[in-house]
Enzyme design. Sequence first.
Site, PDB file in Angstrom:
ATOM      1  N   TRP A  67      71.031 -53.155  69.851  1.00 55.70           N
ATOM      2  CA  TRP A  67      70.068 -53.007  68.757  1.00 55.70           C
ATOM      3  C   TRP A  67      69.775 -54.337  68.078  1.00 55.70           C
ATOM      4  O   TRP A  67      68.822 -54.443  67.332  1.00 55.70           O
ATOM      5  CB  TRP A  67      70.611 -52.006  67.709  1.00 55.70           C
ATOM      6  CG  TRP A  67      72.014 -52.337  67.284  1.00 55.70           C
ATOM      7  CD1 TRP A  67      73.168 -51.777  67.771  1.00 55.70           C
ATOM      8  CD2 TRP A  67      72.442 -53.326  66.329  1.00 55.70           C
ATOM      9  NE1 TRP A  67      74.278 -52.362  67.190  1.00 55.70           N
ATOM     10  CE2 TRP A  67      73.857 -53.312  66.296  1.00 55.70           C
ATOM     11  CE3 TRP A  67      71.763 -54.234  65.501  1.00 55.70           C
ATOM     12  CZ2 TRP A  67      74.602 -54.155  65.475  1.00 55.70           C
ATOM     13  CZ3 TRP A  67      72.511 -55.077  64.681  1.00 55.70           C
ATOM     14  CH2 TRP A  67      73.908 -55.023  64.681  1.00 55.70           C
ATOM     15  N   ASN A  68      70.608 -55.368  68.273  1.00 54.69           N
ATOM     16  CA  ASN A  68      70.422 -56.572  67.439  1.00 54.69           C
ATOM     17  C   ASN A  68      69.218 -57.422  67.878  1.00 54.69           C
ATOM     18  O   ASN A  68      68.552 -58.018  67.059  1.00 54.69           O
ATOM     19  CB  ASN A  68      71.708 -57.397  67.342  1.00 54.69           C
ATOM     20  CG  ASN A  68      72.188 -57.913  68.676  1.00 54.69           C
ATOM     21  OD1 ASN A  68      71.834 -57.376  69.735  1.00 54.69           O
ATOM     22  ND2 ASN A  68      72.994 -58.944  68.652  1.00 54.69           N
ATOM     23  N   PRO A  98      68.086 -48.098  76.191  1.00 57.51           N
ATOM     24  CA  PRO A  98      68.066 -48.858  74.929  1.00 57.51           C
ATOM     25  C   PRO A  98      69.100 -48.313  73.939  1.00 57.51           C
ATOM     26  O   PRO A  98      69.531 -47.170  74.054  1.00 57.51           O
ATOM     27  CB  PRO A  98      66.658 -48.607  74.378  1.00 57.51           C
ATOM     28  CG  PRO A  98      65.906 -47.885  75.445  1.00 57.51           C
ATOM     29  CD  PRO A  98      66.892 -47.264  76.361  1.00 57.51           C
ATOM     30  N   ALA A  99      69.469 -49.137  72.986  1.00 56.65           N
ATOM     31  CA  ALA A  99      70.428 -48.715  71.955  1.00 56.65           C
ATOM     32  C   ALA A  99      69.851 -47.571  71.124  1.00 56.65           C
ATOM     33  O   ALA A  99      68.650 -47.532  70.851  1.00 56.65           O
ATOM     34  CB  ALA A  99      70.771 -49.893  71.059  1.00 56.65           C
ATOM     35  N   GLY A 128      76.121 -56.050  74.965  1.00 57.42           N
ATOM     36  CA  GLY A 128      76.680 -55.280  73.853  1.00 57.42           C
ATOM     37  C   GLY A 128      78.076 -55.779  73.554  1.00 57.42           C
ATOM     38  O   GLY A 128      78.395 -56.941  73.833  1.00 57.42           O
ATOM     39  N   SER A 129      78.906 -54.891  73.029  1.00 55.33           N
ATOM     40  CA  SER A 129      80.239 -55.313  72.593  1.00 55.33           C
ATOM     41  C   SER A 129      81.170 -55.542  73.776  1.00 55.33           C
ATOM     42  O   SER A 129      81.017 -54.932  74.836  1.00 55.33           O
ATOM     43  CB  SER A 129      80.830 -54.250  71.669  1.00 55.33           C
ATOM     44  OG  SER A 129      80.952 -53.032  72.374  1.00 55.33           O
ATOM     45  N   GLU A 158      77.018 -59.317  79.120  1.00 55.44           N
ATOM     46  CA  GLU A 158      76.780 -60.289  78.060  1.00 55.44           C
ATOM     47  C   GLU A 158      77.330 -59.631  76.811  1.00 55.44           C
ATOM     48  O   GLU A 158      76.771 -58.653  76.322  1.00 55.44           O
ATOM     49  CB  GLU A 158      75.275 -60.589  77.975  1.00 55.44           C
ATOM     50  CG  GLU A 158      74.996 -61.913  77.320  1.00 55.44           C
ATOM     51  CD  GLU A 158      74.954 -61.786  75.829  1.00 55.44           C
ATOM     52  OE1 GLU A 158      75.975 -62.114  75.196  1.00 55.44           O
ATOM     53  OE2 GLU A 158      73.930 -61.351  75.309  1.00 55.44           O
ATOM     54  N   CYS A 208      75.187 -62.422  68.891  1.00 56.53           N
ATOM     55  CA  CYS A 208      76.391 -62.829  69.624  1.00 56.53           C
ATOM     56  C   CYS A 208      76.490 -64.345  69.715  1.00 56.53           C
ATOM     57  O   CYS A 208      77.537 -64.874  70.039  1.00 56.53           O
ATOM     58  CB  CYS A 208      76.417 -62.181  71.002  1.00 56.53           C
ATOM     59  SG  CYS A 208      74.861 -62.309  71.845  1.00 56.53           S
ATOM     60  N   GLU A 226      85.098 -61.279  65.857  1.00 50.42           N
ATOM     61  CA  GLU A 226      83.661 -61.512  65.688  1.00 50.42           C
ATOM     62  C   GLU A 226      83.200 -60.887  64.367  1.00 50.42           C
ATOM     63  O   GLU A 226      83.502 -59.724  64.094  1.00 50.42           O
ATOM     64  CB  GLU A 226      82.904 -60.878  66.863  1.00 50.42           C
ATOM     65  CG  GLU A 226      81.434 -61.219  66.888  1.00 50.42           C
ATOM     66  CD  GLU A 226      80.742 -60.667  68.133  1.00 50.42           C
ATOM     67  OE1 GLU A 226      81.178 -59.612  68.649  1.00 50.42           O
ATOM     68  OE2 GLU A 226      79.762 -61.287  68.578  1.00 50.42           O
TER      69      GLU A 226
HETATM   70  P1  ADP Z   1      77.306 -52.584  69.246  1.00 50.35           P
HETATM   71  O1  ADP Z   1      78.740 -52.503  68.795  1.00 50.35           O
HETATM   72  O2  ADP Z   1      76.677 -53.889  69.039  1.00 50.35           O
HETATM   73  O3  ADP Z   1      76.463 -51.425  68.809  1.00 50.35           O
HETATM   74  P2  ADP Z   1      77.702 -51.389  71.794  1.00 50.35           P
HETATM   75  O4  ADP Z   1      78.449 -52.060  72.886  1.00 50.35           O
HETATM   76  O5  ADP Z   1      78.334 -50.203  71.141  1.00 50.35           O
HETATM   77  O6  ADP Z   1      77.367 -52.553  70.797  1.00 50.35           O
HETATM   78  O7  ADP Z   1      76.258 -50.963  72.289  1.00 50.35           O
HETATM   79  C1  ADP Z   1      75.486 -51.710  73.181  1.00 50.35           C
HETATM   80  C2  ADP Z   1      74.823 -50.760  74.151  1.00 50.35           C
HETATM   81  O8  ADP Z   1      75.836 -50.069  74.870  1.00 50.35           O
HETATM   82  C3  ADP Z   1      73.966 -49.677  73.497  1.00 50.35           C
HETATM   83  O9  ADP Z   1      72.854 -49.430  74.331  1.00 50.35           O
HETATM   84  C4  ADP Z   1      74.880 -48.481  73.481  1.00 50.35           C
HETATM   85  O10 ADP Z   1      74.205 -47.247  73.500  1.00 50.35           O
HETATM   86  C5  ADP Z   1      75.637 -48.668  74.779  1.00 50.35           C
HETATM   87  N1  ADP Z   1      76.955 -48.011  74.792  1.00 50.35           N
HETATM   88  C6  ADP Z   1      77.774 -47.744  73.750  1.00 50.35           C
HETATM   89  N2  ADP Z   1      78.901 -47.134  74.179  1.00 50.35           N
HETATM   90  C7  ADP Z   1      78.791 -47.008  75.520  1.00 50.35           C
HETATM   91  C8  ADP Z   1      79.635 -46.468  76.556  1.00 50.35           C
HETATM   92  N3  ADP Z   1      80.813 -45.952  76.285  1.00 50.35           N
HETATM   93  N4  ADP Z   1      79.197 -46.530  77.829  1.00 50.35           N
HETATM   94  C9  ADP Z   1      78.006 -47.091  78.115  1.00 50.35           C
HETATM   95  N5  ADP Z   1      77.167 -47.606  77.203  1.00 50.35           N
HETATM   96  C10 ADP Z   1      77.543 -47.573  75.910  1.00 50.35           C
END
Ligand code: ADP
Length: 481
Positions: A149-150, A174-175, A227-228, A249, A283, A385
């Site tokens: 989402w960022n 997408p997020a 993402g994370s 990433e 990030c 972070e």
């Molecule tokens: P943030 O902490 O920045 O929200 P996330 O890693 O949770 O980052 O989210 C980044 C992306 O990963 C989003 O599109 C989210 O929907 C997706 N996501 C979150 N949890 C999972 C999961 N367990 N498996 C696959 N994708 C995921």
Amino acid sequence: MPDTAAATLLIDGHWRSAPATFDVVDPASLDVLGQASDAEPADALAALDAASAAARGWADTDAETRSGHLRAAAAEIRARQGELASLLSRENGKPLAEAAGELAGGARMLEWAAEEGRRAYGRVTPASAAGPGLVLRSPVGPVLAITPWNFPASMLLRKVGLALAAGCPVIAKPAEQTPLIATALLGIVQATGLPAGVLQSLTTTRPAELVGALLADRRLRKVSFTGSTEVGLGLLRQTGDTLRRTSLEMGGHSPAIVFADADLEAAATGVVTAKFFNAGQSCTAVNRLYVHESVRDDLLALIEKKTAALRLGRGDVEGTKVGPLIDEAGLAKVENQVADAVAKGARILVGGSRWESGDPALRGHFFEPTVLTGVTADMLVSHEETFGPVLAVATFTGDDEAIDLANATDYGLAAYLFGSDLRRVWRALDRLDFGVIGVNDPAPVRPELPFGGQKNSGQEREGGAEGIESYTETKAVALRF
Ligand code: ADP
């Protein structure tokens, strides 16, 4: 473009809705902005069916035609930049100018992918006694693109552009916080006349389930995730007994080093920019600043002034420099890091608290742009972070000490150097364990450069010549005449 508000699922060339929808919230006001369809695992498999069916035809489509779709989408995004920036700003909270910049960056990524797709050359090796050898490149096949989402526009367009240019069908995921800008952008890409099945999009509140269903299917040939670190590492673990290409990433903990010979005015502007951009939810955001002790006071005076001048507010109000954090959890993490640092001896130079606007229409999660000095390695802010508007400052005396401090992290995405002595900068470039380094440059992300991290920040690269490469397989051909 989808014609009803919640028809946000794109599968096999058609936009449609799901029986369930979810609300999308404006993070500044906490008002509901709109709805998106909540896809289920069956939708994910339908998307993979469509992508698999389209894979051969898209791989066979000539590179110039594939590039044409991307150039047309980039032109449309540029033409509608104002309207799209407003949607992006409302959905994510970032200032309008940053939203416009992100969209322009996304369009440049599409253009770069369009250009590189036509140059995905192979090689001919010199003949051995038997005959020459060939190195051929072919698209990896159906790709799952999971985006955050960022930077909901640029991350999505970078992955989709590179994958489509390389000849791979895409399933975008997408997020859940930012499905509307993603839907608008993918609508533009689809409307360039892509054949059915080449592009899919799944908006959902159940990412783990949907992604799990896709990862269990061998037809999915690549996952590209931003993402994370926690979720990214989980995706690697889930790969199980099917090997597939995985680009990750993930998180970062960027250091900035300001050497004694830096232009302090430019360094202060650079650090403040690289820190507070997107309210620190990036990030590549500077997390730690190491400044040479001889220029500490002068630099901090400049940083204090520039930070205090950053105006908080709604992203779509003229003059706003820092918007809200995405949610309460994000704000709580920032608050916790500040409290921990202060308890362990850090001093608050500026900011330090939640921001209460006094305006009932601004119920979102705002935190004051904050600078902490006297930060030490035992504080949470030094290794976790932050993903928020807090800059942690410490000093150094020797160059090698600064480099060791900068490298003392499990992350390795971005680092920043401010200085003018080329020899000193070069030595640091050699020794820093980071994938992206800005030298006197607070925004080191360019389409021409490979983007990605070392250590727990990720694997593979997006952008540069490496970007297309990561969406292709290599075939070695030995010819005997
Ligand atoms: P943030 O902490 O920045 O929200 P996330 O890693 O949770 O980052 O989210 C980044 C992306 O990963 C989003 O599109 C989210 O929907 C997706 N996501 C979150 N949890 C999972 C999961 N367990 N498996 C696959 N994708 C995921």
